[in-house]
Design a protein around this motif. Sequence first.
Motif, PDB file in Angstrom:
ATOM      1  N   PRO A  86       0.909  -1.205   0.010  1.00 49.57           N
ATOM      2  CA  PRO A  86      -0.187   0.104   0.069  1.00 49.57           C
ATOM      3  C   PRO A  86       0.924   1.301  -0.078  1.00 49.57           C
ATOM      4  CG  PRO A  86      -0.127  -1.203   2.288  1.00 49.57           C
ATOM      5  CD  PRO A  86       0.476  -1.897   1.221  1.00 49.57           C
ATOM      6  N   SER A  87       1.999   1.142   0.524  1.00 45.63           N
ATOM      7  CA  SER A  87       2.971   2.186   0.692  1.00 45.63           C
ATOM      8  C   SER A  87       3.187   2.983  -0.888  1.00 45.63           C
ATOM      9  CB  SER A  87       4.216   2.161   1.315  1.00 45.63           C
ATOM     10  OG  SER A  87       4.957   1.505   0.608  1.00 45.63           O
ATOM     11  N   ASN A  88       3.415   1.753  -1.915  1.00 44.17           N
ATOM     12  CA  ASN A  88       3.372   2.243  -3.263  1.00 44.17           C
ATOM     13  C   ASN A  88       2.320   2.862  -3.940  1.00 44.17           C
ATOM     14  OD1 ASN A  88       6.391   1.681  -3.630  1.00 44.17           O
ATOM     15  ND2 ASN A  88       5.807  -0.359  -3.901  1.00 44.17           N
ATOM     16  N   GLU A  90       0.335   4.767  -2.325  1.00 42.97           N
ATOM     17  CA  GLU A  90       0.156   6.041  -1.658  1.00 42.97           C
ATOM     18  C   GLU A  90       1.231   7.006  -2.284  1.00 42.97           C
ATOM     19  OE1 GLU A  90       0.903   5.020   2.474  1.00 42.97           O
ATOM     20  OE2 GLU A  90      -1.095   4.500   2.833  1.00 42.97           O
ATOM     21  N   LYS A  91       2.351   6.379  -2.813  1.00 45.23           N
ATOM     22  CA  LYS A  91       3.465   7.163  -3.237  1.00 45.23           C
ATOM     23  C   LYS A  91       2.970   7.728  -4.850  1.00 45.23           C
ATOM     24  CE  LYS A  91       7.482   5.135  -0.935  1.00 45.23           C
ATOM     25  NZ  LYS A  91       8.675   4.069  -0.979  1.00 45.23           N
ATOM     26  N   LEU A  93      -0.232   8.064  -5.776  1.00 41.73           N
ATOM     27  CA  LEU A  93      -1.125   9.028  -5.278  1.00 41.73           C
ATOM     28  C   LEU A  93      -0.630  10.425  -5.202  1.00 41.73           C
ATOM     29  CD1 LEU A  93      -4.081   9.622  -4.876  1.00 41.73           C
ATOM     30  CD2 LEU A  93      -3.823   8.818  -2.581  1.00 41.73           C
ATOM     31  N   LYS A  94       0.506  10.303  -4.298  1.00 38.24           N
ATOM     32  CA  LYS A  94       0.947  11.611  -3.970  1.00 38.24           C
ATOM     33  C   LYS A  94       1.641  12.237  -5.328  1.00 38.24           C
ATOM     34  CE  LYS A  94       4.396  13.744  -0.739  1.00 38.24           C
ATOM     35  NZ  LYS A  94       4.991  13.664   0.405  1.00 38.24           N
ATOM     36  N   ASP A 115      -7.188  -1.688   3.148  1.00 39.66           N
ATOM     37  CA  ASP A 115      -6.955  -0.399   2.907  1.00 39.66           C
ATOM     38  C   ASP A 115      -7.930   0.659   2.762  1.00 39.66           C
ATOM     39  OD1 ASP A 115      -4.063  -0.791   3.789  1.00 39.66           O
ATOM     40  OD2 ASP A 115      -3.977  -1.906   1.720  1.00 39.66           O
ATOM     41  N   MET A 118      -7.621   4.397   2.188  1.00 42.99           N
ATOM     42  CA  MET A 118      -6.875   4.941   0.999  1.00 42.99           C
ATOM     43  C   MET A 118      -7.464   4.879  -0.106  1.00 42.99           C
ATOM     44  SD  MET A 118      -3.323   3.513  -0.436  1.00 42.99           S
ATOM     45  CE  MET A 118      -3.609   1.923  -0.737  1.00 42.99           C
ATOM     46  N   TYR A 119      -8.434   3.940  -0.472  1.00 41.23           N
ATOM     47  CA  TYR A 119      -9.147   4.098  -1.658  1.00 41.23           C
ATOM     48  C   TYR A 119     -10.528   5.016  -1.429  1.00 41.23           C
ATOM     49  CZ  TYR A 119      -6.150   0.309  -3.088  1.00 41.23           C
ATOM     50  OH  TYR A 119      -5.110  -0.392  -3.229  1.00 41.23           O
ATOM     51  N   GLU A 121     -10.013   7.892  -0.069  1.00 40.84           N
ATOM     52  CA  GLU A 121      -9.174   9.274  -0.370  1.00 40.84           C
ATOM     53  C   GLU A 121      -8.919   9.098  -1.959  1.00 40.84           C
ATOM     54  OE1 GLU A 121      -4.789  11.043   0.523  1.00 40.84           O
ATOM     55  OE2 GLU A 121      -5.519   9.205   1.423  1.00 40.84           O
ATOM     56  N   ILE A 122      -8.619   8.031  -2.508  1.00 42.31           N
ATOM     57  CA  ILE A 122      -8.419   7.998  -3.875  1.00 42.31           C
ATOM     58  C   ILE A 122      -9.393   8.846  -4.666  1.00 42.31           C
ATOM     59  CG2 ILE A 122      -8.072   6.578  -5.808  1.00 42.31           C
ATOM     60  CD1 ILE A 122      -6.186   5.109  -4.293  1.00 42.31           C
TER      61      ILE A 122
END
Length: 273
Positions: A86-88, A90-91, A93-94, A115, A118-119, A121-122
């Motif tokens: 998930p960190s990838n 998030e990266k 997305l940023k 997660d 996160m989704y 937020e996406i």
Amino acid sequence: MRIEDDLSRRKLLKLGLATATLVVVDAVMPSSLLANAPMPNPAVEQNPATYHLPENWITYQGPQVVWHGNKNKPKVFLTMDDGWDPSNMEKALKIANNHGIKMTFCPVGKLIARDKGMYKEIISEGHDVQNHTYTHARLDNKKKWRIKKEILEARDALWNAAEFEYPQGFIRPPGEYGVTGISIYKPLFYAARELGYKVLVWDNSSGGTSFGAYSHTPKQVARVQRNIESNMHNGSITLQLAINVDVAAFPHIVSFVVRNGWKPVTIREGLGS
């Protein structure tokens, strides 16, 4: 030779397909689906004299299977699959947010359930989330009911995370299994169509999986960047995965796209019906 072409050739050999330009469409296919259809990007040339489809496969050129967008408009579709790390995601997305562009994520459904925030937020930030099955299942060897189950469970996981019935319209088969050139596995074709989904493929792949999920040397990042950039054109649907090398190359790819006048748009925005 592009990496995805080589992979498709190897898949054809595994299926027992001879290299061949496809001219026959399955008899049960409504002719209306073929009218004004965008041409796929066949991975191989096919010789009608030697071409034999395996059981449960049909030949098809039409809007139910999407390889690319409009080649006459300067828009491209940047997509990222899976989400095991998930960190990838998030990266990525940023990076997209920092460049002010919109992209499409195709996560594995059970990872959405893990997660949810996160989704949510996406989606809230205007990006797109399309279907990639619930378990990352191969879709070239399943019965129609099982393919539907994979799609619906992934959809429901997204709806649960988004807290509303997000209007998905595309299923991307993991590993491209189920679509080869202009042939498609019949249960996949009909499962998707009966659920109101189109089959989403791609015509521009990073090839990053050849380096593994966690490797990202400068040479590998440059290779991924070159794979995508050298094949970019109007309407490109790119494939990257949320792995280290692809995410490391992603800001360079986004900068290249914007610098050259292409507008990244989501699958839902640019290809949704």
